[in-house]
Scaffold this motif. Structure first.
Motif, PDB file in Angstrom:
ATOM      1  N   ALA A 182       0.843  -1.299   0.013  1.00 41.43           N
ATOM      2  CA  ALA A 182       0.005  -0.015   0.084  1.00 41.43           C
ATOM      3  C   ALA A 182       0.802   1.036  -0.206  1.00 41.43           C
ATOM      4  CB  ALA A 182      -1.041  -0.155   1.105  1.00 41.43           C
ATOM      5  N   LEU A 183       2.073   1.099   0.719  1.00 43.63           N
ATOM      6  CA  LEU A 183       2.943   2.077   0.623  1.00 43.63           C
ATOM      7  C   LEU A 183       3.706   2.590  -0.745  1.00 43.63           C
ATOM      8  CD1 LEU A 183       4.433   2.010   4.266  1.00 43.63           C
ATOM      9  CD2 LEU A 183       3.108   3.916   3.473  1.00 43.63           C
ATOM     10  N   GLY A 184       3.395   1.470  -1.558  1.00 45.11           N
ATOM     11  CA  GLY A 184       4.181   1.576  -2.853  1.00 45.11           C
ATOM     12  C   GLY A 184       5.487   0.992  -3.106  1.00 45.11           C
ATOM     13  N   TYR A 185       5.804   0.024  -2.061  1.00 39.70           N
ATOM     14  CA  TYR A 185       7.044  -0.756  -2.351  1.00 39.70           C
ATOM     15  C   TYR A 185       6.727  -1.946  -3.043  1.00 39.70           C
ATOM     16  CZ  TYR A 185       8.883   2.092   1.371  1.00 39.70           C
ATOM     17  OH  TYR A 185       9.269   3.202   2.155  1.00 39.70           O
ATOM     18  N   LYS A 186       7.703  -2.344  -3.779  1.00 41.83           N
ATOM     19  CA  LYS A 186       7.441  -3.529  -4.647  1.00 41.83           C
ATOM     20  C   LYS A 186       7.622  -4.781  -3.962  1.00 41.83           C
ATOM     21  CE  LYS A 186       7.182  -0.676  -8.308  1.00 41.83           C
ATOM     22  NZ  LYS A 186       5.760  -0.374  -8.737  1.00 41.83           N
ATOM     23  N   VAL A 187       6.803  -5.442  -3.594  1.00 43.64           N
ATOM     24  CA  VAL A 187       7.095  -6.578  -2.601  1.00 43.64           C
ATOM     25  C   VAL A 187       7.812  -7.676  -3.098  1.00 43.64           C
ATOM     26  CG1 VAL A 187       5.825  -8.217  -1.324  1.00 43.64           C
ATOM     27  CG2 VAL A 187       5.051  -5.973  -1.071  1.00 43.64           C
ATOM     28  N   VAL A 188       7.345  -8.025  -4.364  1.00 42.71           N
ATOM     29  CA  VAL A 188       7.707  -9.073  -5.204  1.00 42.71           C
ATOM     30  C   VAL A 188       9.230  -8.828  -5.564  1.00 42.71           C
ATOM     31  CG1 VAL A 188       7.569 -10.390  -7.341  1.00 42.71           C
ATOM     32  CG2 VAL A 188       5.303  -9.941  -5.835  1.00 42.71           C
ATOM     33  N   ARG A 189       9.441  -7.657  -6.081  1.00 44.77           N
ATOM     34  CA  ARG A 189      10.892  -7.444  -6.393  1.00 44.77           C
ATOM     35  C   ARG A 189      11.988  -7.455  -5.135  1.00 44.77           C
ATOM     36  NH1 ARG A 189      12.028  -1.585  -8.464  1.00 44.77           N
ATOM     37  NH2 ARG A 189      10.400  -2.101 -10.263  1.00 44.77           N
ATOM     38  N   VAL A 190      11.369  -6.922  -3.984  1.00 42.57           N
ATOM     39  CA  VAL A 190      12.206  -7.174  -3.019  1.00 42.57           C
ATOM     40  C   VAL A 190      12.482  -8.359  -2.489  1.00 42.57           C
ATOM     41  CG1 VAL A 190      12.280  -6.561  -0.422  1.00 42.57           C
ATOM     42  CG2 VAL A 190      11.684  -4.894  -2.005  1.00 42.57           C
ATOM     43  N   ARG A 191      11.431  -9.274  -2.628  1.00 46.02           N
ATOM     44  CA  ARG A 191      11.519 -10.576  -2.288  1.00 46.02           C
ATOM     45  C   ARG A 191      12.326 -11.491  -3.356  1.00 46.02           C
ATOM     46  NH1 ARG A 191       5.500 -12.108   0.236  1.00 46.02           N
ATOM     47  NH2 ARG A 191       6.037 -11.064   2.416  1.00 46.02           N
ATOM     48  N   PHE A 192      12.506 -11.139  -4.545  1.00 46.45           N
ATOM     49  CA  PHE A 192      13.111 -11.565  -5.290  1.00 46.45           C
ATOM     50  C   PHE A 192      14.752 -11.594  -5.009  1.00 46.45           C
ATOM     51  CE2 PHE A 192      12.004 -13.881  -9.514  1.00 46.45           C
ATOM     52  CZ  PHE A 192      10.784 -13.841  -9.396  1.00 46.45           C
ATOM     53  N   MET A 193      14.937 -10.079  -4.446  1.00 43.67           N
ATOM     54  CA  MET A 193      16.335  -9.849  -4.534  1.00 43.67           C
ATOM     55  C   MET A 193      16.718 -10.711  -3.105  1.00 43.67           C
ATOM     56  SD  MET A 193      16.924  -5.895  -5.459  1.00 43.67           S
ATOM     57  CE  MET A 193      15.544  -5.224  -4.462  1.00 43.67           C
ATOM     58  N   ALA A 194      15.926 -10.883  -2.073  1.00 43.65           N
ATOM     59  CA  ALA A 194      16.284 -11.407  -0.857  1.00 43.65           C
ATOM     60  C   ALA A 194      16.447 -12.784  -0.874  1.00 43.65           C
ATOM     61  CB  ALA A 194      15.274 -11.296   0.174  1.00 43.65           C
ATOM     62  N   ILE A 195      15.607 -13.443  -2.060  1.00 37.61           N
ATOM     63  CA  ILE A 195      15.612 -15.019  -2.207  1.00 37.61           C
ATOM     64  C   ILE A 195      17.184 -15.094  -2.828  1.00 37.61           C
ATOM     65  CG2 ILE A 195      14.778 -16.882  -3.641  1.00 37.61           C
ATOM     66  CD1 ILE A 195      11.802 -15.580  -2.956  1.00 37.61           C
ATOM     67  N   ALA A 196      17.456 -14.189  -3.947  1.00 36.45           N
ATOM     68  CA  ALA A 196      18.611 -14.484  -4.684  1.00 36.45           C
ATOM     69  C   ALA A 196      19.787 -14.190  -3.641  1.00 36.45           C
ATOM     70  CB  ALA A 196      18.819 -13.554  -5.718  1.00 36.45           C
ATOM     71  N   PHE A 197      19.864 -13.353  -2.875  1.00 31.96           N
ATOM     72  CA  PHE A 197      20.879 -13.279  -1.797  1.00 31.96           C
ATOM     73  C   PHE A 197      20.939 -14.560  -0.890  1.00 31.96           C
ATOM     74  CE2 PHE A 197      22.508 -12.121   2.642  1.00 31.96           C
ATOM     75  CZ  PHE A 197      23.666 -11.694   2.151  1.00 31.96           C
ATOM     76  N   GLY A 198      19.751 -15.015  -0.477  1.00 32.77           N
ATOM     77  CA  GLY A 198      19.805 -16.236   0.241  1.00 32.77           C
ATOM     78  C   GLY A 198      20.440 -17.563  -0.536  1.00 32.77           C
ATOM     79  N   GLY A 199      19.993 -17.515  -1.715  1.00 34.87           N
ATOM     80  CA  GLY A 199      20.596 -18.661  -2.533  1.00 34.87           C
ATOM     81  C   GLY A 199      22.155 -18.423  -2.838  1.00 34.87           C
ATOM     82  N   ALA A 200      22.593 -17.320  -3.016  1.00 32.87           N
ATOM     83  CA  ALA A 200      23.966 -16.973  -3.194  1.00 32.87           C
ATOM     84  C   ALA A 200      24.841 -17.406  -1.664  1.00 32.87           C
ATOM     85  CB  ALA A 200      24.032 -15.558  -3.380  1.00 32.87           C
ATOM     86  N   MET A 201      24.164 -17.039  -0.811  1.00 33.97           N
ATOM     87  CA  MET A 201      24.807 -17.636   0.585  1.00 33.97           C
ATOM     88  C   MET A 201      24.802 -18.823   0.821  1.00 33.97           C
ATOM     89  SD  MET A 201      25.756 -14.525   1.767  1.00 33.97           S
ATOM     90  CE  MET A 201      25.917 -14.575   3.853  1.00 33.97           C
ATOM     91  N   ALA A 202      23.705 -19.423   0.484  1.00 35.93           N
ATOM     92  CA  ALA A 202      23.782 -20.926   0.614  1.00 35.93           C
ATOM     93  C   ALA A 202      24.739 -21.582  -0.263  1.00 35.93           C
ATOM     94  CB  ALA A 202      22.376 -21.458   0.381  1.00 35.93           C
ATOM     95  N   GLY A 203      24.818 -21.169  -1.628  1.00 38.72           N
ATOM     96  CA  GLY A 203      25.966 -21.502  -2.499  1.00 38.72           C
ATOM     97  C   GLY A 203      27.451 -21.611  -1.836  1.00 38.72           C
ATOM     98  N   LEU A 204      27.518 -20.345  -1.302  1.00 38.38           N
ATOM     99  CA  LEU A 204      28.723 -20.032  -0.628  1.00 38.38           C
ATOM    100  C   LEU A 204      29.258 -20.892   0.415  1.00 38.38           C
ATOM    101  CD1 LEU A 204      29.392 -16.191  -0.234  1.00 38.38           C
ATOM    102  CD2 LEU A 204      30.639 -17.612  -1.982  1.00 38.38           C
ATOM    103  N   GLY A 205      28.241 -21.226   1.196  1.00 41.13           N
ATOM    104  CA  GLY A 205      28.314 -22.170   2.257  1.00 41.13           C
ATOM    105  C   GLY A 205      28.698 -23.565   1.914  1.00 41.13           C
TER     106      GLY A 205
END
Lengths: 307, 361
Positions: A182-205
């Motif tokens: 409602a405040l105008g934040y792109k929920v899906v876009r933010v989540r995509f970036m977070a998921i990608a970060f999580g994936g990258a960190m798991a890959g590093l681990g």
């Protein structure tokens, strides 16, 4: 019993190595969950990172290239999850489990030619002067660079989540996605970036397991580290520094119990092995009694802009 | 991993029910199933069982069909996996880990027409055979080499579970290390897993940090070899498989499990209708246990002695458990020249004199 044969300096040094994979993966998963997404595919992304990192490391002779590619591979795999859960709005739990199964299968397929091959070297930092300090030197200044990278990442994630606008938006999306939308934040876009970060960190681990900790490729080699990372996120009540504490506790007890056994301790092995899990259950009980578990409000819920 | 098995078991159950009717008819190839505790790519235990499976395929071609399931946890999940394999029409099922013993017996009761072969256990039934290899014969050779090689006089031993098979190995290695090096000390770590590379590597590191310069392992992956290699002057032995990629150092020799002849023989027996419940326990002599090449990292005279020991055991001239031997508590076990009987060995639950520490319950 002969505790004298346990060298506390070496013990602390090796517990840091044992803890780094779960620290990296748990930190990534925490960011994903802070954005309101529950990705149970950590194990699958870790094992994929492990095999890709190892394969690239062997072929290029550079562990750094291996780590970088592992992060990319983990992120790429997580994008499958992101598309299915964020665009096609599927159930996150089932999709995450599916991702783990997929990652395990994919990794053994990719890994077939790499069984029995040796890892490229990954030299430890040997900072002159500093590493010669008694006691502190071996504990703090003689690790491979990834240990320091993981610690820096904890600090960076903490700073970003706590003090920056981007961190605030991420947390808002995770706490209440409708309000954030409602405040105008792109929920899906933010989540995509977070998921990608999580994936990258798991890959590093995962790559840390195959390139440094073991170091070789063996099928199924992460053997549950991804699940422990998920438990640590809950243990840590979704806070970065507690993730560090949790990961070192888990890694520490594993290493400590092996050392105690080698030293001829009379404490039954079973108790030592279960102690990290007992502590986690205890923490869960305490936080649920207090009523404030710290889980993001929208965790695991499906978001669609029209609802 | 559990989840994998559950999902697979669920899916395969459905397929299996459909396949049951087919299995009744004749003229079809014999279907041999294998249940593995680790992945076929573990480079050790499961890898060698899978080599045995491939040898069966090679031998019988179209007359045989093989299926396998890897990473089956020991315990309740195993029962489901074995049941599913029986339902899918397998004629003979090899369950290749100690922890599958009770599940195998339980499933065998429900499928009297299916033949079961359980590795390293001791419970048999009309349609359940047991088979194992006398790994302790190989351990004697390892102990001899290890006792000669160690300079710190500390030998590290990574155990999986405190079961007779593993305890036998520890005792056999210790007796022969002690014989050539009276000051030798064993440090034993129980990993409580057959396969967890990270944990096996940690266990090896813990032992090396505490002064061990020879590491013996009774777990399935090559992780301890890699840990020893990184540490430098540490010797190891290949376990279950040759692990020759780590030769000549740290791996100086190995125990190789050779299941192929046995698997071929048993599948043949099913084809001929001559299968009977048996109890097989073969060692170096019949070739079920092989000693991998002893590398040049071992002094020539030690190598010659080790090979002589191997040949003496293989020819039946020498038994690794020959008295006088005492149990850990000092009580007499075997008198001068007396050798251990198979019953005692099969249920071995004590250390011999000189080993420190207690066997966990």
């Amino acid at each position: 019993m002969d505790f004298g044969s346990i060298n506390p300096i070496l013990l602390i040094a090796s517990l840091m190595v044992a803890s780094t994979p779960i620290l990296l993966a748990a930190l990534g998963e925490m960011v994903v969950e802070k954005a309101g997404v529950l990705n149970l595919g950590v194990e699958g992304m870790m094992i994929t990172g492990a095999v890709v990192g190892f394969a690239i490391g062997v072929n290029t002779g550079s562990s750094w290239a291996g780590f970088a590619t592992a992060a990319v591979a983990g992120a790429a795999l997580s994008m499958i999850f992101a598309v299915i859960t964020q665009v096609l709005l599927s159930n996150q739990v089932a999709t995450g489990l599916g991702l783990t199964l997929f990652g395990l299968g994919l990794s053994s397929l990719i890994g077939k030619p790499y069984v029995g091959i040796k890892a490229p070297g990954f030299s430890k930092l040997d900072i002159p002067i500093l590493s010669d300090i008694p006691v502190l030197g071996p504990i703090l200044f003689r690790h491979d660079p990834m240990v320091y990278v993981s610690l820096l990442l904890v600090a960076a994630v903490w700073y970003l989540l706590t003090y920056t606008r981007a961190g605030l938006v991420l947390r808002a999306v995770g706490e209440n996605h409708s309000a954030a939308h409602a405040l105008g934040y792109k929920v899906v876009r933010v989540r995509f970036m977070a998921i990608a970060f999580g994936g990258a960190m798991a890959g590093l681990g995962g790559a840390y397991v195959s390139l440094v900790r073991v170091p070789q490729w063996v099928e199924g080699m992460t053997s549950g580290a991804g699940w422990i990372a998920l438990a640590i996120v809950v243990f840590a009540s979704w806070r970065p520094w507690r993730i560090l504490l949790g990961a070192y506790l888990f890694g520490g007890i594993t290493v400590l119990q092996l050392n105690l056994q080698a030293a001829g301790s009379t404490i039954p092995v079973e108790y030592l092995s279960m102690s990290p899990y007992l502590v986690t259950i205890l923490v869960l009980v305490i936080i649920s009694v207090r009523g404030n578990h710290g889980a993001p409000g929208s965790l695991g819920r499906v978001f669609h802009a029209s609802h | 991993m559990k989840t994998v098995t559950k999902l697979l078991a669920g899916a395969a159950l459905a397929v299996g029910l459909a396949g049951m009717a087919q299995a009744e008819s004749h003229g079809e190839p014999v279907k041999a199933g294998f249940i593995y505790v680790g992945p076929v790519g573990d480079g050790g235990w499961t890898y060698e069982h899978d080599q045995g499976r491939l040898a069966v395929e090679e031998e019988f071609g179209d007359m045989v069909e093989t299926v396998y399931q890897e990473n089956v946890p020991e315990g309740a999940d195993a029962e489901r996996a074995i049941t599913q394999m029986a339902l899918s029409g397998a004629d003979i099922i090899f369950t290749t880990s100690f922890g599958y013993m009770d599940p195998t017996i339980a499933v065998a009761e429900k499928f009297p027409d299916v033949k079961f072969e359980h590795a390293t256990g001791y419970k048999t039934a009309d349609n359940v055979s047991v088979y194992s290899a006398r790994f302790y014969e190989g351990r004697a050779v390892q102990g001899h080499i290890a006792g000669n090689l160690t300079e710190s006089n500390i030998i590290g031993y990574i155990g999986s579970f405190p079961i007779p098979e593993v305890i036998r190995g520890i005792n056999s290695a210790y007796i022969h290390a002690k014989k050539v090096n009276p000051d030798v000390q064993f440090k034993i770590v129980w990993a409580y897993t057959w396969f967890d590379p990270a944990k096996e590597a940690d266990a090896a590191k813990a032992l090396i940090e505490q002064g061990a310069d020879v590491i013996l392992q009774h777990t399935d992956s090559t992780a301890p070899q890699a840990a020893a290699q990184e540490a430098g002057n540490v010797y190891t032995f290949g376990q279950a498989s040759d692990m020759s990629e780590y030769a000549p150092m740290p791996r100086v020799s190995s125990i190789i499990d050779n299941w192929a002849p046995y698997y071929i023989e048993r599948v043949k027996a099913v084809m001929d209708g001559t299968w009977e419940s048996t109890n097989t326990w073969d060692g170096i002599g019949p070739g079920m246990v092989g000693i991998g090449e002893i590398t040049d990292a071992v002094p020539a005279e030690v190598k010659a002695e080790a090979e002589a020991l191997r040949d003496a055991i293989g020819a039946g001239e020498y038994h690794p458990f020959t008295g006088p031997l005492n149990k850990q508590d000092g009580s007499a076990w075997l008198g001068e020249g007396e050798t251990a009987d198979d019953g005692t060995l099969a249920g071995m639950n004590f250390y011999v004199e000189g080993i420190e520490g207690e066997i966990p319950n």
